[in-house]
Design an enzyme around this catalytic site. Structure first.
Site, PDB file in Angstrom:
ATOM      1  CG  ASP A  36     113.606 -21.379  60.378  1.00  0.00           C
ATOM      2  OD1 ASP A  36     114.836 -21.412  60.585  1.00  0.00           O
ATOM      3  OD2 ASP A  36     112.769 -21.801  61.205  1.00  0.00           O
ATOM      4  CG  ASP A  59     108.651 -29.263  57.516  1.00  0.00           C
ATOM      5  OD1 ASP A  59     109.819 -29.616  57.779  1.00  0.00           O
ATOM      6  OD2 ASP A  59     107.652 -29.784  58.039  1.00  0.00           O
ATOM      7  CG  ASN A  86     121.899 -24.709  59.726  1.00  0.00           C
ATOM      8  OD1 ASN A  86     122.771 -24.984  60.551  1.00  0.00           O
ATOM      9  ND2 ASN A  86     120.859 -23.925  60.027  1.00  0.00           N
ATOM     10  CE1 TYR A 151     120.734 -33.270  66.289  1.00  0.00           C
ATOM     11  CE2 TYR A 151     122.749 -34.105  67.266  1.00  0.00           C
ATOM     12  CZ  TYR A 151     122.057 -33.101  66.631  1.00  0.00           C
ATOM     13  OH  TYR A 151     122.701 -31.916  66.331  1.00  0.00           O
ATOM     14  CB  THR A 184     122.528 -22.152  68.836  1.00  0.00           C
ATOM     15  OG1 THR A 184     122.150 -23.534  68.903  1.00  0.00           O
ATOM     16  CG2 THR A 184     123.884 -22.007  68.165  1.00  0.00           C
TER      17      THR A 184
HETATM   18  P1  NAI Z   1     118.752 -23.510  66.362  1.00  0.00           P
HETATM   19  O1  NAI Z   1     117.613 -24.171  67.067  1.00  0.00           O
HETATM   20  O2  NAI Z   1     119.266 -22.226  66.887  1.00  0.00           O
HETATM   21  O3  NAI Z   1     118.391 -23.293  64.823  1.00  0.00           O
HETATM   22  C1  NAI Z   1     117.781 -24.309  64.065  1.00  0.00           C
HETATM   23  C2  NAI Z   1     116.855 -23.651  63.057  1.00  0.00           C
HETATM   24  O4  NAI Z   1     116.278 -24.693  62.269  1.00  0.00           O
HETATM   25  C3  NAI Z   1     115.696 -22.901  63.730  1.00  0.00           C
HETATM   26  O5  NAI Z   1     115.530 -21.619  63.145  1.00  0.00           O
HETATM   27  C4  NAI Z   1     114.502 -23.797  63.466  1.00  0.00           C
HETATM   28  O6  NAI Z   1     113.261 -23.082  63.385  1.00  0.00           O
HETATM   29  C5  NAI Z   1     114.890 -24.424  62.131  1.00  0.00           C
HETATM   30  N1  NAI Z   1     114.158 -25.635  61.864  1.00  0.00           N
HETATM   31  C6  NAI Z   1     113.872 -26.650  62.722  1.00  0.00           C
HETATM   32  N2  NAI Z   1     113.133 -27.572  62.103  1.00  0.00           N
HETATM   33  C7  NAI Z   1     112.958 -27.132  60.825  1.00  0.00           C
HETATM   34  C8  NAI Z   1     112.280 -27.665  59.694  1.00  0.00           C
HETATM   35  N3  NAI Z   1     111.603 -28.811  59.756  1.00  0.00           N
HETATM   36  N4  NAI Z   1     112.320 -26.966  58.545  1.00  0.00           N
HETATM   37  C9  NAI Z   1     112.972 -25.781  58.474  1.00  0.00           C
HETATM   38  N5  NAI Z   1     113.604 -25.218  59.511  1.00  0.00           N
HETATM   39  C10 NAI Z   1     113.603 -25.900  60.672  1.00  0.00           C
HETATM   40  O7  NAI Z   1     119.909 -24.606  66.317  1.00  0.00           O
HETATM   41  P2  NAI Z   1     121.416 -24.562  65.747  1.00  0.00           P
HETATM   42  O8  NAI Z   1     122.309 -24.895  66.850  1.00  0.00           O
HETATM   43  O9  NAI Z   1     121.637 -23.346  64.977  1.00  0.00           O
HETATM   44  O10 NAI Z   1     121.376 -25.836  64.790  1.00  0.00           O
HETATM   45  C11 NAI Z   1     121.704 -25.780  63.413  1.00  0.00           C
HETATM   46  C12 NAI Z   1     122.248 -27.139  62.989  1.00  0.00           C
HETATM   47  O11 NAI Z   1     123.451 -27.405  63.691  1.00  0.00           O
HETATM   48  C13 NAI Z   1     121.317 -28.318  63.283  1.00  0.00           C
HETATM   49  O12 NAI Z   1     121.341 -29.223  62.195  1.00  0.00           O
HETATM   50  C14 NAI Z   1     121.947 -28.952  64.500  1.00  0.00           C
HETATM   51  O13 NAI Z   1     121.635 -30.316  64.618  1.00  0.00           O
HETATM   52  C15 NAI Z   1     123.402 -28.703  64.216  1.00  0.00           C
HETATM   53  N6  NAI Z   1     124.268 -28.811  65.384  1.00  0.00           N
HETATM   54  C16 NAI Z   1     124.139 -27.930  66.427  1.00  0.00           C
HETATM   55  C17 NAI Z   1     124.927 -28.065  67.546  1.00  0.00           C
HETATM   56  C18 NAI Z   1     124.827 -27.175  68.728  1.00  0.00           C
HETATM   57  O14 NAI Z   1     125.415 -27.484  69.787  1.00  0.00           O
HETATM   58  N7  NAI Z   1     124.127 -26.056  68.654  1.00  0.00           N
HETATM   59  C19 NAI Z   1     125.937 -29.144  67.638  1.00  0.00           C
HETATM   60  C20 NAI Z   1     126.005 -29.981  66.469  1.00  0.00           C
HETATM   61  C21 NAI Z   1     125.191 -29.805  65.400  1.00  0.00           C
END
Ligand code: NAI
Length: 251
Positions: A36, A59, A86, A151, A184
């Site tokens: 992360d 990253d 993810n 996106y 989330t």
């Molecule tokens: P979240 O914001 O809770 O978690 C995302 C995590 O990725 C965070 O811990 C963040 O610090 C980390 N992150 C962001 N940029 C980063 C980078 N450059 N390098 C390493 N880590 C990084 O979001 P969530 O919902 O858990 O998202 C996870 C995945 O699910 C994402 O790919 C998102 O696009 C996808 N997704 C989420 C949806 C939703 O409604 N929550 C719907 C569809 C897809």
């Protein structure tokens, strides 16, 4: 204990879907390397989960950081069975407002990083008896949301990449999960407070399941696709959206 003596690598492990997946994989016996960019939250995950979790600050959009990560996994753990791409952000725009910085940032994290993760993880994944990649796409890959540039484009790209890898990267299974609206922190991070409130109010009324999704809903899907129950599933996309993408405006 579906993941006993298995090693998993998951990006974006400190929050939301990534964190729920870390916890489930660990509960089912895996050793999990979690990356992360949020160092504080990642350190807290390590405190909360214990010795089966290896935090690795990196990253996901910077591909120069991948080879050192793989070298650490090979040296320290000697194997890799599951890769979950993810990590994600959502910085919404449309083609008339999108700026190059925003475009590049999202494409790097959501597409370029995962592609090069597969490149560098394949040697170890192929050596596993059930090596598998699970890429987290989105229903935004299939639905045209007014603000989803780039996106939705990025999520469609990683979905297509997943399908192509079945042929181009044999010896490893490749599947995608397409989440719908999942409650989330990404929701609050991506939308204004007013838009967040509207989503939390409206989505449960539209989605046939009658609720927002949870991070655990997606973790269950990821773990299934990575498990030995899914050894004949290759090139699939699993939509986990409570039925949202089946709803017609005509009723
Ligand atoms: P979240 O914001 O809770 O978690 C995302 C995590 O990725 C965070 O811990 C963040 O610090 C980390 N992150 C962001 N940029 C980063 C980078 N450059 N390098 C390493 N880590 C990084 O979001 P969530 O919902 O858990 O998202 C996870 C995945 O699910 C994402 O790919 C998102 O696009 C996808 N997704 C989420 C949806 C939703 O409604 N929550 C719907 C569809 C897809």
């Amino acid at each position: 204990m579906r993941f006993k003596q298995r090693v998993a690598l998951i990006t974006g492990a400190a929050s939301g879907i990534g964190l729920a997946t870390v916890k489930q994989l660990i509960a089912e016996g895996a050793t999990v390397v979690g990356t992360d960019i949020n160092q504080d939250e990642l350190s807290q995950v390590a405190v909360d989960t214990g010795s089966q979790f290896i935090p690795y600050y990196s990253d996901a959009g910077d591909i120069t950081q991948i080879e050192p990560l793989m070298a650490m996994i090979e040296t320290k753990l000697g194997q890799l069975d599951v890769l979950v791409n993810n990590a994600g952000i959502a910085r919404f725009a449309n083609p008339e407002t999108v700026e190059t910085g925003n475009y590049d940032l999202q494409m790097n994290i959501l597409v370029k990083g995962p592609v090069f993760m597969v490149k560098h993880a394949t040697k170890l994944l192929r050596a596993s008896s059930n090596g598998s990649v699970v890429n987290i796409a989105s229903v935004a890959a299939r639905m045209s949301l007014s603000h989803s540039c780039p996106y939705g484009l990025a999520k469609a790209a990683i979905w297509k990449f997943t399908e192509d890898c079945v042929v181009t990267v044999p010896g490893v299974r490749h599947n995608a999960v397409l989440p719908g609206f999942i409650h989330t922190p990404i929701i609050e991070k991506s939308y204004t407070a007013a838009a967040t409130a509207r989503i939390l109010d409206t989505v449960p009324k539209i989605v046939p399941a009658g609720r927002m999704g949870t991070a655990q809903d997606i973790a269950h899907a990821i773990c299934f696709l990575a498990s030995d129950e899914a050894t004949f599933i290759n090139g699939a996309h699993l939509v986990v959206d409570g039925g949202l993408s089946r709803v017609s405006p005509l009723g």
